[in-house]
Scaffold this motif. Structure first.
Motif, short mmCIF file in Angstrom:
data_model
loop_
_atom_site.label_atom_id
_atom_site.label_comp_id
_atom_site.label_asym_id
_atom_site.label_seq_id
_atom_site.Cartn_x
_atom_site.Cartn_y
_atom_site.Cartn_z
N ALA A 137 45.60 39.64 41.73
CA ALA A 137 46.81 39.22 42.07
C ALA A 137 48.08 39.78 41.86
O ALA A 137 49.03 40.16 42.55
N LYS A 138 47.88 40.51 40.68
CA LYS A 138 49.29 40.97 40.04
C LYS A 138 49.42 42.52 40.09
O LYS A 138 50.36 43.20 40.02
N GLN A 173 40.58 35.04 45.48
CA GLN A 173 42.02 35.50 45.18
C GLN A 173 42.24 37.11 45.93
O GLN A 173 43.17 37.36 46.71
N GLU A 177 45.06 37.58 48.50
CA GLU A 177 46.13 38.57 48.56
C GLU A 177 46.05 39.83 49.19
O GLU A 177 46.81 40.38 49.57
N HIS A 178 44.79 39.94 49.80
CA HIS A 178 44.65 41.29 50.32
C HIS A 178 43.92 40.97 51.78
O HIS A 178 42.83 41.07 52.11
#
Length: 223
Positions: A137-138, A173, A177-178
């Motif tokens: 995520a980050k 995730q 996110e991707h």
């Protein structure tokens, strides 16, 4: 200001013991009877006290350990300290707070992520996957997302509960996110059907990865 002693804190935690809170916590595998809101209020009053936190952790009492995680300085722990703490974290809430409130803020987080993910103990491995999900995520640069999906596809279906849950979170995730990995993440979720029948309260999003991914993407694109 007089130094707070472990005995004083333990007495205060004992006074906060609530049979109803214990019943709820025990349903989730946690062995204490302190309402978490009251625990946080106590932590706010005590403020950061690393020495006290370390002594509370040594008590092996779950409520005291949760409090310790709220008043400690995450960067004060060495890598081996954190590894020993995780392996000694007996209950789900202590495990989760240790990873989320302390290890994620530690300079040793990446080294521990790599070590824990490969650990034969599935509970330890679940902590590694939780740290991987955080990076997805980050800080995804340098992660092999396709490689992670390969492992999820091969191992998540038969993984023990805690590890399965953590791998599923990572799968979701990646899909959220991707965008370039989203179709594959959805496909893996559909094929494996992990948590497909998980009981989900009204108004909450199912942890079944295809539903979770689709709903979170919808919310973001609709915002």
């Amino acid at each position: 200001m007089a130094e707070t002693t472990v005995a004083e804190v333990m007495a205060e935690l004992a006074a906060l013991e609530d049979p109803k809170a214990r019943a709820v916590n025990e349903r989730h595998g946690d062995d204490h009877g302190v309402n978490l809101g009251k625990l946080r209020a106590l932590a706010k009053r005590l403020k950061t006290q690393q020495d006290l936190a370390e002594r509370l952790w040594e008590s092996d009492d779950s409520a005291a350990r949760l409090l310790a995680l709220l008043i400690c300085r995450p960067k004060a722990f060495g890598r081996d300290d954190l590894d020993a703490m995780l392996r000694g974290a007996r209950t789900p809430k202590v495990h989760d707070w240790l990873v989320n409130y302390v290890v994620k803020k530690s300079p040793h987080a990446e080294e521990l992520r790599l070590a824990w993910t490969a650990d034969p103990d599935p509970v330890v491995a679940s902590a590694g996957w939780a740290l991987t999900t955080e990076r997805v995520a980050k800080k995804p640069d340098g992660l092999d997302l396709d490689g992670l999906l390969d492992v999820v596809e091969a191992e998540m279906k038969d993984a023990p509960d805690r590890l399965q849950w953590a791998m599923n979170h990572c799968l979701a995730q990646i899909g959220i996110e991707h965008p370039e990995q989203r179709a594959r993440a959805l496909g893996i979720g559909e094929r494996l059907e992990v948590l497909k029948d998980y009981p989900t309260p009204p108004g909450c999003t199912s942890p079944f990865a295809p539903v979770w991914i689709t709903e979170m993407v919808r919310r973001r694109e609709g915002a």
